[in-house]
Scaffold this active site. Structure first.
Site, PDB file in Angstrom:
ATOM      1  N   ILE A 190       4.628 -13.017  12.478  1.00 21.24           N
ATOM      2  CA  ILE A 190       4.337 -14.336  13.074  1.00 21.24           C
ATOM      3  C   ILE A 190       4.717 -15.422  12.060  1.00 21.24           C
ATOM      4  CG2 ILE A 190       2.551 -15.803  14.127  1.00 21.24           C
ATOM      5  CD1 ILE A 190       0.809 -13.333  14.481  1.00 21.24           C
ATOM      6  N   ASP A 205      -8.338  -7.612   2.834  1.00 23.18           N
ATOM      7  CA  ASP A 205      -6.968  -7.923   3.248  1.00 23.18           C
ATOM      8  C   ASP A 205      -6.951  -9.244   4.045  1.00 23.18           C
ATOM      9  OD1 ASP A 205      -4.072  -6.936   3.832  1.00 23.18           O
ATOM     10  OD2 ASP A 205      -4.891  -7.396   5.806  1.00 23.18           O
ATOM     11  N   GLY A 228      -0.132   4.026  10.945  1.00 21.62           N
ATOM     12  CA  GLY A 228       0.518   3.343   9.828  1.00 21.62           C
ATOM     13  C   GLY A 228       0.165   1.867   9.662  1.00 21.62           C
ATOM     14  N   LYS A 241      10.623   4.068  -6.730  1.00 21.20           N
ATOM     15  CA  LYS A 241       9.923   4.898  -7.719  1.00 21.20           C
ATOM     16  C   LYS A 241      10.574   6.277  -7.791  1.00 21.20           C
ATOM     17  CE  LYS A 241       5.490   4.645  -6.663  1.00 21.20           C
ATOM     18  NZ  LYS A 241       4.066   4.423  -6.605  1.00 21.20           N
ATOM     19  N   LYS A 246      -5.340 -13.177   3.113  1.00 26.53           N
ATOM     20  CA  LYS A 246      -4.500 -13.956   4.027  1.00 26.53           C
ATOM     21  C   LYS A 246      -5.138 -15.316   4.314  1.00 26.53           C
ATOM     22  CE  LYS A 246      -2.635  -9.694   5.942  1.00 26.53           C
ATOM     23  NZ  LYS A 246      -2.883  -8.610   6.906  1.00 26.53           N
TER      24      LYS A 246
HETATM   25  P1  NAP Z   1       5.415   0.988   0.968  1.00 28.10           P
HETATM   26  O1  NAP Z   1       5.855   1.583   2.254  1.00 28.10           O
HETATM   27  O2  NAP Z   1       4.387   1.697   0.176  1.00 28.10           O
HETATM   28  O3  NAP Z   1       6.720   0.793   0.068  1.00 28.10           O
HETATM   29  C1  NAP Z   1       6.680   0.402  -1.255  1.00 28.10           C
HETATM   30  C2  NAP Z   1       8.067   0.623  -1.865  1.00 28.10           C
HETATM   31  O4  NAP Z   1       8.072   0.100  -3.185  1.00 28.10           O
HETATM   32  C3  NAP Z   1       8.476   2.087  -1.965  1.00 28.10           C
HETATM   33  O5  NAP Z   1       9.844   2.213  -1.666  1.00 28.10           O
HETATM   34  C4  NAP Z   1       8.208   2.444  -3.425  1.00 28.10           C
HETATM   35  O6  NAP Z   1       9.134   3.382  -3.946  1.00 28.10           O
HETATM   36  C5  NAP Z   1       8.454   1.117  -4.108  1.00 28.10           C
HETATM   37  N1  NAP Z   1       7.610   0.934  -5.292  1.00 28.10           N
HETATM   38  C6  NAP Z   1       6.276   0.766  -5.315  1.00 28.10           C
HETATM   39  N2  NAP Z   1       5.841   0.606  -6.583  1.00 28.10           N
HETATM   40  C7  NAP Z   1       6.945   0.673  -7.356  1.00 28.10           C
HETATM   41  C8  NAP Z   1       7.153   0.588  -8.746  1.00 28.10           C
HETATM   42  N3  NAP Z   1       6.152   0.402  -9.599  1.00 28.10           N
HETATM   43  N4  NAP Z   1       8.418   0.677  -9.212  1.00 28.10           N
HETATM   44  C9  NAP Z   1       9.447   0.890  -8.344  1.00 28.10           C
HETATM   45  N5  NAP Z   1       9.318   0.958  -7.020  1.00 28.10           N
HETATM   46  C10 NAP Z   1       8.064   0.868  -6.537  1.00 28.10           C
HETATM   47  O7  NAP Z   1       4.874  -0.486   1.171  1.00 28.10           O
HETATM   48  P2  NAP Z   1       5.134  -1.457   2.409  1.00 28.10           P
HETATM   49  O8  NAP Z   1       4.205  -1.118   3.504  1.00 28.10           O
HETATM   50  O9  NAP Z   1       6.599  -1.546   2.679  1.00 28.10           O
HETATM   51  O10 NAP Z   1       4.590  -2.856   1.832  1.00 28.10           O
HETATM   52  C11 NAP Z   1       5.334  -3.572   0.878  1.00 28.10           C
HETATM   53  C12 NAP Z   1       4.701  -4.957   0.676  1.00 28.10           C
HETATM   54  O11 NAP Z   1       4.733  -5.678   1.900  1.00 28.10           O
HETATM   55  C13 NAP Z   1       3.242  -4.930   0.242  1.00 28.10           C
HETATM   56  O12 NAP Z   1       3.017  -6.007  -0.624  1.00 28.10           O
HETATM   57  C14 NAP Z   1       2.485  -5.131   1.546  1.00 28.10           C
HETATM   58  O13 NAP Z   1       1.208  -5.708   1.374  1.00 28.10           O
HETATM   59  C15 NAP Z   1       3.410  -6.103   2.248  1.00 28.10           C
HETATM   60  N6  NAP Z   1       3.293  -6.086   3.700  1.00 28.10           N
HETATM   61  C16 NAP Z   1       3.414  -4.920   4.372  1.00 28.10           C
HETATM   62  C17 NAP Z   1       3.319  -4.912   5.751  1.00 28.10           C
HETATM   63  C18 NAP Z   1       3.499  -3.639   6.515  1.00 28.10           C
HETATM   64  O14 NAP Z   1       3.481  -3.689   7.743  1.00 28.10           O
HETATM   65  N7  NAP Z   1       3.690  -2.506   5.892  1.00 28.10           N
HETATM   66  C19 NAP Z   1       3.085  -6.108   6.439  1.00 28.10           C
HETATM   67  C20 NAP Z   1       2.982  -7.305   5.728  1.00 28.10           C
HETATM   68  C21 NAP Z   1       3.091  -7.276   4.349  1.00 28.10           C
HETATM   69  P3  NAP Z   1       9.239   4.911  -3.393  1.00 28.10           P
HETATM   70  O15 NAP Z   1       9.686   4.771  -1.962  1.00 28.10           O
HETATM   71  O16 NAP Z   1      10.241   5.564  -4.240  1.00 28.10           O
HETATM   72  O17 NAP Z   1       7.862   5.471  -3.509  1.00 28.10           O
HETATM   73  N1  HSE Z   2      -3.155  -3.405   6.599  1.00 27.35           N
HETATM   74  C1  HSE Z   2      -2.647  -4.642   7.099  1.00 27.35           C
HETATM   75  C2  HSE Z   2      -3.201  -4.828   8.518  1.00 27.35           C
HETATM   76  C3  HSE Z   2      -1.134  -4.622   7.094  1.00 27.35           C
HETATM   77  O1  HSE Z   2      -3.815  -3.891   9.041  1.00 27.35           O
HETATM   78  O2  HSE Z   2      -3.051  -5.904   9.082  1.00 27.35           O
HETATM   79  C4  HSE Z   2      -0.499  -5.977   7.235  1.00 27.35           C
HETATM   80  O3  HSE Z   2      -0.824  -6.845   6.191  1.00 27.35           O
END
Ligand code: NAP
Ligand code: HSE
Length: 432
Positions: free
Chosen positions: A136, A201, A187, A45, A205
């Site tokens: 996992i 959430d 985080g 973004k 799942k």
């Molecule tokens: P995040 O840290 O918020 O990162 C999202 C990234 O996507 C950022 O780089 C953001 O850009 C970019 N982005 C978001 N909306 C956008 C748009 N409309 N156009 C262009 N770029 C966009 O999210 P995350 O924690 O990595 O999670 C990503 C996905 O993985 C989610 O679906 C989440 O549910 C899933 N997930 C996350 C975890 C975890 O541990 N975090 C675990 C399992 C699954 P900018 O950096 O420029 O803002």
């Molecule tokens: N918010 C989620 C959790 C991140 O606490 O498990 C992983 O999906």
């Protein structure tokens, strides 16, 4: 192939981990895939944001067309989150014959049917291992590792934030608000932690897990959801006293051809393997008719753990490409959806009541339960002196949900009952 080109949608927590794993594990990936893997373009973004990983600024773009329309990109990895706009990007990627890997449970819990159908139509792979329990490898274990068995029960601690909060409340008596803040700072919590603490959430799942585990199309709206915000210190203290641990449990069970899927705070017997899954860790307990008990444990979130699952999906895509079987992985559910009615759902329950401390009240309460054929496994009664009330805590034997709801209604209508303070499902009996 000379090189596998990746288009990455998102460079946040998970996206940065994906870039690191592709760089740091290039040798292993080359060995498995047979050629180098290169990230060709990354959608973000904000081009000027400071990142957790160093990337060539020329790779960044704010224009999704540069990935979706690039004929050289073989695989689109979606780690940006979001639902409608993201679905549109992934449908376009699939129509342009790109394989897709996503970590997005919000999207897959709602639109997996449409996305998987588009993938199959375009002979592309669509994998989403990271969407449930982060690092996992539970989805592949259900679909491949346990493919020959009939799964009858799954119980999951699939939300790290709530497990972290409940662990601190259980072990240190810490207040809810304080621990939630700590989870946000560490985080684990979603940007809006309501999705974590309200159980949504985990419900997303469980919809994904039960669809695959039972081979039945379970929608998010089929999952009965209750979060952790109503849990009190008294409930936790009684649960410990009685030999249980309070956990947010995703539960999916099958009897005959009917299933039940829910997420709720539950009292888990201390002896159950899930009861010792602490802090932000996740675990999924799976019972198969032939295999018996299995449990999958590990980090449910975080940059590198989640990215491991994402990149492993990319390896699977590449293996399929090499074998010429791309687009054949999505198996349609075998069974039509059949959900249990409340009269078919059975469980043990914890009930905590405040009643008037008078002769005959306890006997009347006992008879309300016995009229519905429900007996007690454990009972505690304590006076609340300053109020002329008594606190009664019971753990029932098995009751149907329908019968239990009727009992609760009668207790609420009984004028000697001041209030039904709390009720929880009790889980963790040995399956025989
Ligand atoms: P995040 O840290 O918020 O990162 C999202 C990234 O996507 C950022 O780089 C953001 O850009 C970019 N982005 C978001 N909306 C956008 C748009 N409309 N156009 C262009 N770029 C966009 O999210 P995350 O924690 O990595 O999670 C990503 C996905 O993985 C989610 O679906 C989440 O549910 C899933 N997930 C996350 C975890 C975890 O541990 N975090 C675990 C399992 C699954 P900018 O950096 O420029 O803002
Ligand atoms: N918010 C989620 C959790 C991140 O606490 O498990 C992983 O999906």
């Amino acid at each position: 192939m000379n090189v596998i080109s990746i288009g990455l949608l998102g460079l946040g927590t998970v996206g940065s981990g994906v870039v690191k794993i592709i760089e740091n594990h290039q040798d292993k990936l080359m060995h498995q895939i047979g050629c180098p893997v290169k990230v060709k373009k990354i959608l973000v973004k904000d081009m000027n944001k400071e990142r957790d990983v160093q990337v060539n600024p020329g790779l960044l773009t704010v224009n999704p067309e540069e990935i979706l329309e690039d004929s050289e990109i073989d695989v689109v990895i979606e780690v940006m989150g979001g639902i409608e706009e993201t679905k549109d990007y992934l449908l376009r990627a699939l129509r342009n014959k790109k394989n897709v890997v996503t970590a997005n449970k919000d999207l897959m819990a709602l639109h997996s049917n449409e996305l998987l159908a588009e993938a199959t139509k375009n002979k592309c792979d669509l994998f989403y291992e990271a969407s449930v329990a982060g690092g996992i490898p539970i989805l592949r274990s259900l679909v491949e590792g346990l493919a020959s068995d009939r799964i009858t029960k799954m119980m999951g601690i699939v939300n790290g934030t709530t497990n972290f909060i409940l662990t601190k409340m259980n072990n240190h008596g810490a207040p809810y608000e304080e621990v939630l803040k700590e989870a946000q700072e560490l985080g684990f919590a979603e940007a809006n932690p309501a999705a974590d603490v309200d159980g949504l959430d985990a419900a997303r799942k469980m919809a994904i897990l039960s669809t695959l585990g039972f081979s039945m199309p379970i929608d998010l709206s089929d999952v009965k959801v209750e979060g952790i915000t109503g849990i009190t210190e008294e409930d936790i203290s009684y649960s410990k006293k009685l030999g249980y641990t309070m956990k947010l449990i995703g539960l999916a069970s099958r009897s005959g051809e009917k299933v039940e899927v829910s997420v709720q705070p539950a009292l888990l017997q201390d002896s159950h393997p899930l009861a010792s899954v602490n802090d932000e860790y996740n675990a999924v307990y799976v019972y198969g008719e032939a295999v018996g008990e299995t449990m999958f444990y590990g980090p449910g979130a975080g940059s590198l753990p989640t990215a491991t699952a994402v990149v492993s999906d990319v390896v699977e895509v590449m293996k399929n490409m090499r074998l010429g079987v791309t687009g054949n992985s999505a198996i349609s559910p075998q069974f039509k959806k059949a959900l249990k009615e409340p009269g078919e759902i059975t469980a043990k329950y914890f009930v905590r009541l405040h009643v008037k401390d008078e002769v005959g009240v306890f006997a009347s309460i006992t008879s309300i339960f016995s009229e519905h054929g429900v007996s007690f496994e454990k009972i505690l009664q304590m006076p609340i002196k300053e109020k002329d009330l008594a606190e009664i805590v019971v753990i029932t034997h098995q009751a149907t949900l329908q019968g239990f709801e009727q009992i609760l209604q009668k207790l609420q209508d009984y004028d000697m009952v001041r209030s039904v303070k709390s009720t929880y499902r009790v889980e963790g009996d040995k399956i025989i």
